[in-house]
Scaffold this active site. Sequence first.
Site, short mmCIF file in Angstrom:
data_model
loop_
_atom_site.label_atom_id
_atom_site.label_comp_id
_atom_site.label_asym_id
_atom_site.label_seq_id
_atom_site.Cartn_x
_atom_site.Cartn_y
_atom_site.Cartn_z
N HIS A 1 33.29 -29.63 -15.56
CA HIS A 1 32.66 -30.66 -14.73
C HIS A 1 33.10 -30.54 -13.27
O HIS A 1 34.21 -30.93 -12.90
CB HIS A 1 33.01 -32.05 -15.29
CG HIS A 1 32.49 -33.17 -14.47
ND1 HIS A 1 33.09 -34.41 -14.41
CD2 HIS A 1 31.40 -33.26 -13.67
CE1 HIS A 1 32.41 -35.20 -13.61
NE2 HIS A 1 31.38 -34.52 -13.13
N GLU B 1 36.96 -30.82 -13.99
CA GLU B 1 37.49 -31.24 -15.29
C GLU B 1 37.10 -30.17 -16.32
O GLU B 1 35.91 -29.81 -16.42
CB GLU B 1 36.89 -32.59 -15.71
CG GLU B 1 37.40 -33.76 -14.87
CD GLU B 1 36.80 -35.11 -15.30
OE1 GLU B 1 37.56 -36.06 -15.49
OE2 GLU B 1 35.57 -35.20 -15.44
#
Length: 655
Positions: free
Chosen positions: A143, A155
């Site tokens: 992410h 992430e």
Amino acid sequence: MTDVDVRRVTVLGAGNMGHGIAEVVAIAGYDVVMRDVNEELVSEGYESIEWSLEKLAEKDRLDESVETVLSRVDTAVELESAVSDADLVVEAAPERMELKKEIFGELDEHAPADAILASNTSSLSITEIASATSRPESVVGMHFFNPPVKMALVEVIYGSETAEETAEAANEFVESLGKTPIYVRKDVSGFVVNTVLGPYIGEPAWMVSDGEATVREADAAMVNRRGYPMGPFELSDLTGIDVGHHVREEAGRPIPPVMAEKVEAGDLGRKTGAGYYDYESGDGADYVPEDDTGDFDTLRVEARMANEAARLVGDGVATPEAIDTGVRLGLGFPEGICRRADGIGLDAILDKLETLSEETGEERFAPDDHLVELVGSGRTGKTAGGGFYDYDDADGDGPGDYRFLNYDLSEEGLLEIELDRPERMNALSTDLLGEIDDLLSSVDVEAVRCVTFEGAGDRAFSAGADIEGFADRSPTDAMDVTPAFETVEEFPRPTLAKIEGYCLGGGLELALACDLRVATEGSEFGSPEINLGLIPGGGGTQKLLRMLGETRAKELVFRGNRIDADRAEEWGLVNRAVPAAEFDDVVAEFVDDLLSGPPLALEVAKKVMNEGADASLDAALAMESQGFGLLFSTDDLREGTAAFREKRDPEFTGE
Ligand SMILES: C/C=C/C(=O)SCCNC(=O)CCNC(=O)[C@H](O)C(C)(C)COP(=O)(O)OP(=O)(O)OC[C@H]1O[C@@H](n2cnc3c(N)ncnc32)[C@H](O)[C@@H]1OP(=O)(O)O
């Protein structure tokens, strides 16, 4: 390039995130194919990359030419050929589960068997996306934050079947892009960053809905009193009130009435011209410090964020370090929520949640088990020596574990200190200055022979004192910057500032407190305080005067503009300005000399030169002669002269 096995990358999607990711990947030296469903979308994405690269080149933030980076970007419409020899595929398609599953089904068919299949989803389940493939162990969440070229955080999310090596390879790949990955070890809704963000936006919305606060009070209090970069309602207007509404709806969580009303009225924030503030006929987010009446209950908001953080830690989703890195880099929070909670006191946080839970009966205040356990075991935060973190230095007997500072002391005695706030250009907050002071005051000086300072990231040594904190500070607090600079200046070992990028204001003053300065040619120097209605406050006016003379010092301080590294070298502000490619070697030459030099003679030379600069010539010469005499009784002098006679390198011991 990279030290992981990934060489060819395919990004699926040429929209905002897709072209941003493809750009970052190409800048890092990978060959990348950017694919979207039709030529028009693909060429729009390609043009956006070109535009963005040109902007970076204009700001001198690209090591290669725009053409060279672009030559690594290929485009495609057909999925099969775009992924057939990819080592890594990053899917950045619209956030619809059915669409993502369809894409992953196709990937399963066409991507090489050993490829890593990553999804850039910000909200959908990685486990469910992976279920569309026959190889869920190779599927991982990756992410990126928007815009990828600017945001440092990524992430890395485990689905329930993601293999350890897949997550590790994804992590290494992200690092090779120059980004900071954090592991999200379980596939929870919101992952880490949005989980903590939820209450920041949601709790003030409940308070406004219940008539306990106003929008302006909430924003002013969170920004001015607690140092957040944007108020919760201002942020909601920016990201879209409907976005938060949708996330809550999807997760089956209750929606604060004020949020539901705005969505119903079509007032979704900046994009519709009005939200919590009016951007068309009004002045936008026009809250002012005076709106902070002091009544707004900031602890209620932070207690809920800390409770979510405790849940993430307790459930094994993320470590406190990962959570704190996530909210600092992903949301620009002034410090991590776990650190902040430790500072507030976990007992006070638990107490707040229990009281609210009893008063309202609302589920969202129910204290998480991990929080209860921490408090129950006496880990109530910083003053207790432990909370989310351990505080080894709580007894003040040695350097500890710092928030904004990384350091390493080698066996040879090189103490390397890194200012670690790249998201704020390594701006010097009170906490960061305190940590520098604490480290140099508590480190075992005998184990140190040389100290280097540098800034994290590649943009700045430091862009000065933290301007965000200014609004909140009293004049006496503000005058408190000098102790850290004095500690650096008086540290008995030679200090060297390694400067890459901006070196401004307090950052320049920190560099001037060091004995020596080496900079890359792209670095820029200045004392821009005058542009803020200030003057340098960390010794800058006097240091510059003595170092550069009145003419040049006044030019820097009065005009407040920046000079480049060549001029800084010509003026004597830095010892060397060197091309970036030579920087490490030149620094290593300086450091080698300092590490192998005689510690006592270096200490005496530093003291005599620093103190002598402010004394009369007679007094300074007396100091020098005293120091010279003192060194005659040392083993180092005997070793130095013996080595000269024996035609070998001396080995000084500092005795
Ligand atoms: C006693 C000592 C007193 C002082 O030192 S007073 C402070 C003196 N320093 C300054 O006035 C410099 C302020 N910074 C700047 O002028 C610019 O920045 C730069 C020229 C260094 C870089 O500009 P660009 O490349 O456009 O980057 P960006 O978007 O402005 O900065 C990235 C993020 O870093 C934050 N930041 C930069 N400098 C400071 C600072 N000194 N204090 C707090 N934050 C800072 C920004 O706000 C932004 O953050 P976001 O991405 O959230 O917008």
